[in-house]
Each structure stands twice: as structure tokens, then as C-alpha cells.
Design an enzyme around this catalytic site. Structure first.
Site, PDB file in Angstrom:
ATOM      1  N   LYS A  25      10.533 -21.229  34.596  1.00 60.32           N
ATOM      2  CA  LYS A  25      10.114 -21.951  35.800  1.00 60.32           C
ATOM      3  C   LYS A  25       9.606 -20.971  36.854  1.00 60.32           C
ATOM      4  O   LYS A  25       8.545 -21.168  37.450  1.00 60.32           O
ATOM      5  CB  LYS A  25      11.327 -22.729  36.327  1.00 60.32           C
ATOM      6  CG  LYS A  25      10.976 -23.909  37.165  1.00 60.32           C
ATOM      7  CD  LYS A  25      12.232 -24.670  37.574  1.00 60.32           C
ATOM      8  CE  LYS A  25      12.837 -25.445  36.412  1.00 60.32           C
ATOM      9  NZ  LYS A  25      14.193 -25.942  36.689  1.00 60.32           N
ATOM     10  N   ARG A  94      16.807 -23.728  42.535  1.00 61.45           N
ATOM     11  CA  ARG A  94      16.722 -24.233  41.159  1.00 61.45           C
ATOM     12  C   ARG A  94      17.008 -23.128  40.159  1.00 61.45           C
ATOM     13  O   ARG A  94      16.638 -21.991  40.369  1.00 61.45           O
ATOM     14  CB  ARG A  94      15.295 -24.719  40.848  1.00 61.45           C
ATOM     15  CG  ARG A  94      14.925 -25.948  41.590  1.00 61.45           C
ATOM     16  CD  ARG A  94      13.432 -26.199  41.503  1.00 61.45           C
ATOM     17  NE  ARG A  94      13.179 -27.512  42.020  1.00 61.45           N
ATOM     18  CZ  ARG A  94      12.637 -28.503  41.330  1.00 61.45           C
ATOM     19  NH1 ARG A  94      12.226 -28.292  40.106  1.00 61.45           N
ATOM     20  NH2 ARG A  94      12.477 -29.679  41.860  1.00 61.45           N
ATOM     21  N   GLY A 103      17.426 -30.132  32.168  1.00 57.48           N
ATOM     22  CA  GLY A 103      18.628 -30.664  32.798  1.00 57.48           C
ATOM     23  C   GLY A 103      19.873 -29.839  32.555  1.00 57.48           C
ATOM     24  O   GLY A 103      20.966 -30.240  32.916  1.00 57.48           O
ATOM     25  N   ARG A 340       5.698 -26.824  32.901  1.00 56.86           N
ATOM     26  CA  ARG A 340       6.212 -26.144  31.685  1.00 56.86           C
ATOM     27  C   ARG A 340       5.521 -26.797  30.499  1.00 56.86           C
ATOM     28  O   ARG A 340       4.932 -27.882  30.626  1.00 56.86           O
ATOM     29  CB  ARG A 340       7.723 -26.287  31.581  1.00 56.86           C
ATOM     30  CG  ARG A 340       8.167 -27.725  31.504  1.00 56.86           C
ATOM     31  CD  ARG A 340       9.676 -27.850  31.530  1.00 56.86           C
ATOM     32  NE  ARG A 340      10.026 -29.269  31.595  1.00 56.86           N
ATOM     33  CZ  ARG A 340      11.182 -29.730  32.010  1.00 56.86           C
ATOM     34  NH1 ARG A 340      12.094 -28.900  32.446  1.00 56.86           N
ATOM     35  NH2 ARG A 340      11.446 -31.008  32.019  1.00 56.86           N
ATOM     36  N   HIS A 457      15.769 -38.694  31.866  1.00 55.17           N
ATOM     37  CA  HIS A 457      16.500 -37.649  31.131  1.00 55.17           C
ATOM     38  C   HIS A 457      16.624 -38.014  29.651  1.00 55.17           C
ATOM     39  O   HIS A 457      16.342 -37.203  28.761  1.00 55.17           O
ATOM     40  CB  HIS A 457      17.887 -37.484  31.763  1.00 55.17           C
ATOM     41  CG  HIS A 457      18.786 -36.563  31.012  1.00 55.17           C
ATOM     42  ND1 HIS A 457      19.705 -37.008  30.095  1.00 55.17           N
ATOM     43  CD2 HIS A 457      18.867 -35.210  31.009  1.00 55.17           C
ATOM     44  CE1 HIS A 457      20.330 -35.971  29.575  1.00 55.17           C
ATOM     45  NE2 HIS A 457      19.846 -34.867  30.112  1.00 55.17           N
ATOM     46  N   SER A 814      10.676 -15.159 -10.842  1.00 51.86           N
ATOM     47  CA  SER A 814      10.946 -16.155  -9.807  1.00 51.86           C
ATOM     48  C   SER A 814      12.387 -15.951  -9.340  1.00 51.86           C
ATOM     49  O   SER A 814      13.319 -16.034 -10.144  1.00 51.86           O
ATOM     50  CB  SER A 814      10.752 -17.558 -10.368  1.00 51.86           C
ATOM     51  OG  SER A 814      11.092 -18.498  -9.389  1.00 51.86           O
ATOM     52  N   CYS A 882      12.316 -19.660  -5.946  1.00 49.64           N
ATOM     53  CA  CYS A 882      12.493 -21.101  -6.169  1.00 49.64           C
ATOM     54  C   CYS A 882      13.874 -21.583  -5.743  1.00 49.64           C
ATOM     55  O   CYS A 882      14.223 -22.723  -5.971  1.00 49.64           O
ATOM     56  CB  CYS A 882      12.188 -21.477  -7.613  1.00 49.64           C
ATOM     57  SG  CYS A 882      13.319 -20.718  -8.784  1.00 49.64           S
ATOM     58  N   TYR A 902       4.262 -16.553  -4.117  1.00 47.81           N
ATOM     59  CA  TYR A 902       4.444 -17.987  -3.847  1.00 47.81           C
ATOM     60  C   TYR A 902       5.879 -18.295  -3.447  1.00 47.81           C
ATOM     61  O   TYR A 902       6.797 -17.496  -3.696  1.00 47.81           O
ATOM     62  CB  TYR A 902       4.044 -18.829  -5.059  1.00 47.81           C
ATOM     63  CG  TYR A 902       4.967 -18.716  -6.244  1.00 47.81           C
ATOM     64  CD1 TYR A 902       6.046 -19.574  -6.399  1.00 47.81           C
ATOM     65  CD2 TYR A 902       4.769 -17.746  -7.218  1.00 47.81           C
ATOM     66  CE1 TYR A 902       6.908 -19.467  -7.481  1.00 47.81           C
ATOM     67  CE2 TYR A 902       5.622 -17.624  -8.306  1.00 47.81           C
ATOM     68  CZ  TYR A 902       6.686 -18.495  -8.433  1.00 47.81           C
ATOM     69  OH  TYR A 902       7.546 -18.383  -9.487  1.00 47.81           O
TER      70      TYR A 902
HETATM   71  C1  PEP Z   1      18.595 -20.683  -8.227  1.00 51.35           C
HETATM   72  O1  PEP Z   1      19.596 -20.198  -8.737  1.00 51.35           O
HETATM   73  O2  PEP Z   1      18.138 -20.337  -7.137  1.00 51.35           O
HETATM   74  C2  PEP Z   1      17.877 -21.753  -8.926  1.00 51.35           C
HETATM   75  C3  PEP Z   1      16.745 -22.221  -8.458  1.00 51.35           C
HETATM   76  O3  PEP Z   1      18.495 -22.274 -10.014  1.00 51.35           O
HETATM   77  P1  PEP Z   1      19.600 -23.420  -9.958  1.00 51.35           P
HETATM   78  O4  PEP Z   1      19.738 -23.827  -8.526  1.00 51.35           O
HETATM   79  O5  PEP Z   1      19.115 -24.503 -10.840  1.00 51.35           O
HETATM   80  O6  PEP Z   1      20.779 -22.709 -10.489  1.00 51.35           O
END
Ligand code: PEP
Ligand code: MG
Length: 929
Positions: A25, A94, A103, A340, A457, A814, A882, A902
Site C-alpha cells: 500500500k 493504515r 482486512g 492494489r 469483505h 521416468s 511420473c 517431460y
Molecule cells: C511412483 O512411484 O512415483 C510411481 C509413479 O509409481 P506408483 O505410484 O504406481 O508406485
């Protein structure tokens, strides 16, 4: 001699970019002043002063002298005197930290008023009513904020006077009435604090500054910071803004209001705001009087309206952001009191981002960066399913924050919190909300108020949180004492179910059908810009054709994890799977695998087709096989029941005879209806029960045989694939035949075969040999070569350390960070989350839950070792993630930093991950560990 520290900056001097020092502010007041907007003159006391004060419980040396010097300067500029009996200077005090916390901390207005300056003010303005009105407001605010007197004590006195005078609203009170209110308020202060109200304006200022500083450590502020993870590096301490008062309650040529440069509920480029003639700011924010839409000002005050429109334009052009600003008109002169960045829901953020780019106001990068990726999840919020609605609303309010929610009514924030902790769905219903209700907001599904406008509010806070909110449902009368709400004849009690629709302002009795949110055209555009910038590819974890479809709709560029075991759980497959597990030898096992093969192949054909031409990573069977068998307890109960069946049937046989003794008529009817049924039971018992019993006993034996002490570290993943190679063989064949079938029908497929739980290169090599053998067979059967990738999950610590060897065999890695985090911490996820993790998080032993947020310092370092090792032997190695953390924005930034190709996450998080991937790229250079 060390230089004197500067704790105070005039608005004309302070650095408008230094929010850490001056608070959001304060910095804005400086910036607005310096770009030539009409801001009442004033100065800022820094957050550094606040921290020093909190540390030593006293002002730092020299601070008050600097305040005094600036006050003198203010007196000069305004030609007024602080405490002057002729021309008094009044100020507002303020709070304001680096991050806007609506607030959270308190504002004191009209500071400097006392019995002397009040007379001067009345004399000057010739408006006695205005004088007493300002005075009584000041006493109440100062009493509450600086002296800790409960609001209700003042409200009670005000209500008393109103009752005596027969006044409906504050506006009906005369100046004599307000004088009486003020003197009652002074008595309240004397009674509550044991001291008279401080008359000396300097003393008032001193107390007020302390109160603002202290409010940084008040419960509300601390709760808010904890909930929104506002750490010290984000905001540390509050500044104090001291600003010359201007008055919106000086008559009918005065007004006050709040406005957004665009509609915050929809994002539409329309001027949006509310104002009240002859009123002060808090009337609008607290919803004490229902304000008028700003468009009406065009007729009521056309000249000022034109100035306001110009102000709107200047603010947006300067800040390149939607602004939420407060203004006051004092005797026909427009002042901007603060501005703001407008807090908006995700839908409005997305819309304004796209439109501001189209209008040439901002570039695409800014459009992406101004939206927090996690907020996109709101867009998938449920709405009312109007087609399925049978009932009419019971009340209509203002659509203050979109989304629909159902829940049980509660009337106060504490109860909302306690009920919420029990897992109940709650709608917080209040006449109006105040900052101290914040914990109720956290617990509630939605908020409903009977008073207040779209900038009250309740509306502002709910919008910021992305919770549905309806305000100003005036037909509802709330009685907190009785814990009831009245709508005409209808009475609602605490616990009754209602539904609110924050998009239309409607309120319904009971639960109403909801539908999931969907992608808007603006979101599609925004995410297409994100995809252009991002270098991380966003894929989805999806196991069925239906999931794959959904992931594709969310913009996933492939499937990074298809958990094939989930394909076996459907009712048509599970019996085959169980039979396969029960097989006594490999010949018998093969028989069932041969039946599973076409089913699995068909699944893959469908998933590949939905995802074409993007890659689909198929993970070979991972869980221990006993997961497909029933639990030992269930089996034991079933076996007991089967064993007891003959006795049960015998009992039923005797039932008719027994009934004959008690009630012959009933016995007759039992005989008629039980006759055939009993005959069937006897037949079953003679022919089938023993066989079923035998089967169940066999399964129980198998369950006991395959039982493991620690299944997650047991006979699973590649260990299973190596000891039962025919299972992996079948799965690999299903993948490759599906690939060949897709190629034959012209579908561009990119399959990847992934092996779970690998910890040695020898394991991976054995599976690759199976792949090579099946590949040769399928290629020769179809007469063409197959294109696919072979790779491994990295979810075992040893795999990270041996990544260089694994990458000689694998074309991709992965990271299975679910298992890798368990392994790194030696925490079992289920036990950790149920037992000690919450305590660890609350007590700062661990900042985050490592199963949600990637632990970059531990797990992340292992990942780095694995990536470097893998790429040292295979520079072409593709690497992704993953585990659950693959959809978490901060974790995605780390993935960018370590050079992943990825991220793969559950389908609903794909939009979040796409935006996060763009952020990660745009903020790549700033990343540091
Ligand atoms: C993991 O272990 O991150 C994974 C993706 O395999 P899962 O969760 O199926 O064990
Ligand atoms: Mg795993």
C-alpha cells in the site's frame, strides 16, 4: 559516525517499487503520488521499523523524531495544524505489508480528533453532523484497534441511541444524536480501559502506530500467513501509512467508493465498482449500507464520473494490471486513496490476461506470469446443473464469487472451523463478515451473507480464495443467538443443507445437482501460449481409454504413465487374473495369460489411438500379485459362512414347524413362500457349496503363501517380472501387437515400454531380452519393423546411483518420485500421512509434504545424480517424472532446472502443469536451490 537510519519516507520520495520496505500500500501511495495522481499527502513508516519495534517492544531510536519531522512537513503542505483549534490536520493510520492481506490489519481514520479539533472542524465545515459523525467513528475505531475495546460495546450503545430516537439507519441520526453517541463511546472507553480517551493527538498517533505494528503478530494476520504460506522472504512486518484525511461524508457533493478497473467476477472489461454518497470508506467495505453501482454516478455526478473513468485508465496503463482501488470525493474533488492488484478468481484472471494481450496492454509472457498455475484448478470447479434443477431459489443475492457449493449452514466462523475439521461440508451464513471470520472461510465450502455488496469483505476474501460466495441476500434475516435464519415464513436452522450459486447469486434449499467446470475459449488460448513457451512436455498419467480421452482434452501431449495393473481390475478381467495367480504351474498360468492377452491388446489399441501421435508409456505390472486376491479376513468370513450353510438351511427347514406352534396362519404362508426357495438351497448345498468352499480354501492358502511382511519392498515390479517371465511376456506382446495393429490401420503410434522398480542393470537387461524376443516374433508375424522405446522407472535409490549403467540399456528414465520419496525418507506414505507428517509440517520439521511437493534437497539431489549419470553414458536419454509431484508447480520448476524432458501428472492437473511449465521456462534464470 554511522549514518542515521531512515525509517520514514514521504509519499513524494519513497521508492514505489520497494514493497518489502514500504509495504504494498505504501509503495503504491508513493508511486501514485509520483506519477501525478491526486493522493492526499502523507508518509510511510517502514517495515524495518516494525520489525525493530517487535524485537525490542519499543520504537527504534530516532523513529519518532522522523515521524514528527514529517508531520510538521505535512502541516506545512496542508496548511493545517495537528491538534490545531483553528484548522486541524486529521490523518488516517493504515497498515500494509509487502503482500496484500485484505482486512488482515486495522485502519484508524480521523486520528487527531478531540474535543478541541472537533469544534474547529465543525466551525470550518459548518457541518455539525459531519463533525460528530467523524468523531464517534474515530472513537470506536481507535477504541477497538488501538485499545482493544470490543466492537459490540460500541454497537450496543449506537443501537440504544437509534432505538431511543426511532432511527432505522445511521443516516436518520441527527447531530445531537451523534453527539450523544460520541459521549457514550467515550464512557465505554473509560469503563473498559480505566482511562480517559487520549485527547492529545500526538499520544493518539503514538498508540496507533504501536497498534498497527502489533497487529502484524495478531492471530488473524498469523493465521492468514500460515494458510497462504506467506514466509518472511515474501513479507516481513507491516509498514504504517499516515495519510491526510479526506472526507466522503461532507455532504451530497462528497462520496466514497471502491472500484475495480475490470469486473473481478467475470474479468469483463467493464468499469466495476460501488459508491455511497455522503459516507466514509468503511461503510462500503463492511457492507453497513448497500452501495450503488458506479455506473449510476454518471447521472448523479457526471463530472466526477468522467474523472473516475480517466483514473481507471491511468491506473491500468501504469500498472499493466487490473487494479482494485479506493477513492473519496471531498466536496467535488476526487482523491485516490489506495490501489492494489485486483484479486480475482481464476476465470477472471484468464480472461483478463487474454484480453489485455489482445488490447496491446501487456505481452504474452506477462499474461502467463500473472496467473498462479495452481489457481487454474478453480476453473474446473463445479457449477449448478441448470438442466437438472427442479426447485426454485429461496433467496437471491449478489453473485460475488463464482462456483456452486452445497453444505450445512453454520452461523459463525468458530463453528465452521470445528465442523470443517470433522470433514463436514459447510456454508458460512452471516449477516456480514469481518476479518476475524477468516478461519471460517478456510473451513467453508461457500459463504453467504445477507448484507453487503460485491466489494464487501466477504466478496473480496472469497474471490481471493476461489470459494463460491453470495452477498447481500437481503431476504434472509440472520439471528446468530437463535442460530436460525428467516426467509419470509421459512426458518432455517444450523445444520440445514443449502446450496449457493456464486455465479448467479441464487440460494437453494437442500443440495442441488452440480456439473464440473469446463475449458473456456480464453483458457485454451492462454494455454496454447504456455505450450509455445514451455520446453518441458506435459503428459498425463492415464490407465484407460476414457482417462486418456480426458487427458487429451486437458491438453496432455502423451501418456507418461499407464499403470497396466489398473487394467486388470475391471470385473471381466479380475477372475482371469486370479485364476492366473492360482495356477499351479507355468502351463496352466499360460492358459489364463492367453485369455488376458487379447483383452490387454485391445486396451492398448484404444489408448494408443486416442493419444496418437503422442507417446504412450506403458508400465509393466508393478504391484505384488496378492493385491489382486481378496483379503484374508474376507476369505475367512466367507469360508465360515459356507461351512455354516448346512446348519442354516436346517434351521430354515424347522422354521415352519416352529411357527405352527406360535401362529399357524403365518406358518402356512412361510411354508408356501419358503418351499421352492428351500428346495433350491438344498440343491445348492448338495452340488456346489463344497466346490466353492474348496476354491475359497485354495485362495486362502495362496493368500497366506504370497503374504509379505513389507509388500512395498517385496515381490513386486521387475522382481515379479523376472520370476514370472510369462506375465511380462504377455504384456510386452500385447503392447507390440497393438502397435502393429495400429500401424496397419494407419494410426501413428509412439509406444514406450517401461519397467518398474529396477535397481540393477542385470534386471533391466533380462527384461530387454524378453522384449527383443517378442519383438522378433511380432515383426516376423506382421512383416514390418516396429518403432518403440524401452526404458525404466527410477524409483529405487540404487537405480539413481547406477544410472550410468541403466542408461546403456534404457532409452528413457521416468522418475517414480512416489516410491523414490518413500525410499529416500524411509517413510511409508500411508503411515507418514496418517501419523506424524502433519505434526512435522505444523512444527516446521519438514516444510512440505514430500509426497506432494518434491523434496528438492534430498530426492532432488538423487535425481540430479541419476540424470548426470544416465546422460554420461547415453546423451540422448529422455528423462521425465511420473510421481504425484509431477503436477506441482514448484516441483515443475525444479524439473526444468535439472533438465527433464517431460512431466507427467494426473489429468485434472494437466492445465496447471502446462502453465507451470511455461512459468518454469520464463523464470528459469531466477531458479536457485
Ligand atoms: C511412483 O512411484 O512415483 C510411481 C509413479 O509409481 P506408483 O505410484 O504406481 O508406485
Ligand atoms: Mg512406483
Amino acid at each position: 559516525m554511522s549514518e542515521k537510519k531512515n525509517y520514514v519516507y514521504a509519499f513524494t520520495v519513497g521508492n514505489g517499487k520497494n514493497k518489502q520496505l514500504l509495504g504494498g500500500k505504501g509503495a503504491n501511495l508513493c508511486e501514485m503520488t509520483q506519477i501525478g495522481l491526486r493522493v492526499p499527502p502523507g508518509f510511510v513508516i517502514t517495515t524495518e521499523a516494525c520489525l525493530a519495534y517487535l524485537d525490542q517492544q519499543d520504537f527504534p531510536a530516532g523513529m519518532m523524531e522522523q515521524v514528527q519531522a514529517h508531520l510538521t512537513e505535512l502541516e506545512k503542505i496542508t496548511a493545517k495544524g495537528f491538534g490545531s483549534a483553528e484548522n486541524p490536520l486529521l490523518v488516517s493510520v493504515r497498515s500494509g505489508s509487502a503482500i496484500s492481506m485484505p482486512g488482515m490489519m486495522d485502519t484508524i481514520l480521523n486520528l487527531g480528533l478531540n474535543s478541541t479539533t472537533l469544534r474547529a472542524l465543525i466551525h470550518q465545515t459548518g457541518n455539525e453532523r459531519f463533525g460528530y459523525d467523524s468523531y464517534r467513528r474515530f472513537i470506536q475505531l481507535f477504541g477497538k484497534v488501538a485499545l482493544g475495546v470490543p466492537d459490540e460495546k460500541f454497537d450496543h450503545q449506537l443501537d440504544e441511541v437509534k432505538k431511543i430516537r426511532g432511527a432505522m439507519s445511521d443516516l436518520d441520526l441527527t447531530s445531537a444524536d451523534l453527539e450523544q453517541v460520541a459521549s457514550r463511546f467515550l464512557a465505554v472507553i473509560q469503563e473498559h480501559t480505566g482511562r480517559a480517551f487520549p485527547e492529545d493527538p500526538h499520544e493518539q498517533l503514538n498508540i496507533a502506530i504501536r497498534a498497527v505494528f502489533n497487529s502484524w503478530m495478531g492471530k488473524r494476520a498469523v493465521d492468514y500467513r500460515r494458510e497462504f504460506k506467506i514466509t518472511k522472504d515474501v513479507a516481513n512486518g507491516t509498514a504504517v501509512n499516515i495519510c491526510t484525511m479526506v472526507f466522503g461524508n461532507m455532504g451530497n457533493d462528497s462520496a466514497t467508493g471502491v472500484a475495480f478497473t475490470r469486473n473481478p467476477a467475470t474479468g469483463e472489461n467493464e468499469f466495476f465498482g460501488e459508491y455511497l454518497v455522503n459516507a466514509q470508506g468503511e461503510d462500503v467495505v463492511a457492507g453497513i449500507r448497500t452501495p450503488k453501482p458506479v455506473a449510476e454516478m454518471k447521472n448523479e455526478m457526471p463530472e466526477i464520473f468522467a474523472q473516475l473513468v480517466e483514473l481507471r485508465q491511468r491506473l491500468e496503463t501504469h500498472y499493466q494490471e487490473v487494479q482494485d482501488f479506493e477513492f473519496t470525493i471531498e466536496k467535488g474533488i476526487l482523491y485516490c486513496l489506495q490501489t492494489r492488484n485486483g484479486k480475482m478468481n481464476a476465470q477472471s484472471m484468464v480472461r483478463t490476461s487474454v484480453e489485455m494481450v489482445q488490447e496491446g496492454l501487456i505481452n504474452r509472457e506477462r499474461a502467463l506470469l500473472r496467473i498462479r498455475p495452481e489457481d487454474l484448478e478453480q476453473l474446473l470447479f463445479p457449477r449448478l446443473d441448470r438442466r437438472a434443477m427442479q426447485v426454485k431459489p429461496i433467496a437471491q443475492g449478489l453473485p460475488a464469487s463464482p462456483g456452486a457449493a452445497s453444505g450445512q449452514i453454520v452461523f459463525d466462523a468458530d463453528r465452521a472451523e470445528s465442523q470443517g475439521k470433522l470433514g463436514k461440508k459447510i456454508i458460512l451464513l452471516r449477516e456480514e463478515t469481518k476479518p476475524e471470520d477468516i478461519h471460517g472461510f478456510f473451513a467453508a465450502q461457500g459463504i453467504l451473507t445477507s448484507r453487503g455488496g460485491k466489494t464487501s469483505h466477504a466478496a473480496v476474501v472469497a474471490r481471493g480464495m476461489g470459494k463460491p460466495c453470495v452477498t447481500g441476500a437481503m431476504a434472509i434475516r440472520v439471528d446468530v443467538q437463535l442460530r436460525k435464519a428467516f426467509i419470509g415464513e421459512q426458518i432455517l436452522s444450523e445444520g440445514d443443507l443449502i446450496t449457493i450459486d456464486g455465479g448467479s447469486g441464487e440460494v437453494y434449499l437442500g443440495t442441488a445437482p452440480l456439473v464440473e467446470g469446463e475449458f473456456t475459449a480464453e483458457l485454451t488460448t492462454l494455454l496454447s501460449w504456455a505450450d509455445e513457451i514451455a520446453t518441458l512436455q506435459v503428459m498425463a498419467n492415464a490407465d484407460t481409454p476414457k482417462d486418456a480421452h480426458r487427458a487429451r482434452n486437458y491438453g496432455a501431449m502423451g501418456i507418461g504413465l499407464c499403470r497396466t495393473e489398473r487394467m486388470f481390475n475391471a470385473t471381466d478381467r479380475l477372475p482371469l487374473m486370479v485364476a492366473m495367480i492360482m495356477a499351479e504351474n507355468s502351463v496352466e498360468r499360460q492358459k489364463y495369460l492367453d485369455q488376458l492377452l487379447p483383452i490387454q491388446r485391445q486396451d492398448f489399441i484404444e489408448v494408443f489411438t486416442v493419444m496418437a501421435p503422442y507417446p504412450v508409456t506403458v508400465r509393466l505390472l508393478d504391484p505384488p500379485i496378492h493385491e489382486f486376491l481378496p483379503s484374508e479376513n474376507v476369505l475367512r468370513d466367507e469360508i465360515d459362512n459356507l461351512r455354516n450353510l448346512p446348519a442354516t438351511i436346517k434351521g430354515l427347514d424347522q422354521l415352519t414347524d416352529t411357527l405352527r406352534v406360535i401362529d399357524p396362519q403365518l406358518a402356512e404362508s412361510a411354508h408356501n413362500s419358503l418351499g421352492t426357495f428351500l428346495a433350491g438351497l438344498h440343491h445348492l448345498c448338495d452340488h456346489t457349496v463344497n466346490q466353492i468352499l474348496q476354491e475359497k480354501q485354495n485362495i486362502l492358502r495362496k493368500v497366506r503363501e504370497t503374504q509379505e511382511i513389507n509388500p512395498m519392498l517385496g515381490h513386486r515390479g521387475v522382481r515379479l517380472g523376472i520370476t514370472y517371465p510369462e506375465i511380462y511376456q504377455m504384456q510386452i506382446r500385447a503392447v507390440l501387437e497393438a502397435t502393429a495393429e495400429c500401424v496397419k490401420s494407419g494410426v501413428a503410434v509412439n509406444p514406450e515400454i517401461m519397467v518398474p522398480q529396477v535397481c540393477t542393470a542385470q534386471e533391466l537387461d533380462r527384461v530387454r531380452k524378453i522384449v527383443d524376443q517378442v519383438r522378433a516374433e511380432v515383426e516376423s508375424a506382421y512383416g514390418f519393423k516396429l518403432q518403440f522405446k524401452f526404458g525404466t522407472m527410477i524409483e529405487v535409490v540404487r537405480a539413481c546411483m547406477r544410472a550410468n549403467r541403466l542408461a546403456e540399456i534404457a532409452q528413457f528414465f521416468s522418475f517414480g518420485t512416489n516410491d523414490l520419496s518413500q525410499a529416500t525418507f524411509s517413510f511409508s506414505r500411508e503411515d507418514a500421512e496418517n501419523k506424524f507428517l502433519p505434526f512435522y509440517n505444523e512444527n516446521g520439521i519438514l516444510r512440505d509434504n514430500p509426497f506432494e511437493v518434491l523434496d528438492v534437497n534430498g530426492v532432488g539431489r538423487l535425481m540430479k545424480i541419476a540424470i548426470d549419470g544416465g546422460r554420461s553414458t547415453n546423451p540422448e536419454l529422455k528423462v521425465g517424472i511420473c510421481g504425484e509431484q509431477g503436477g506441482h508447480p514448484a516441483s515443475i520448476r525444479f524439473c526444468q532446472y535439472v533438465g527433464l524432458n517431460y512431466v507427467s501428472c494426473s489429468a485434472p492437473r494437466v492445465p496447471v502443469a502446462r502453465l507451470a511449465a511455461a512459468h518454469a521456462k520464463l523464470k528459469e534464470a531466477e531458479f536457485g536451490l
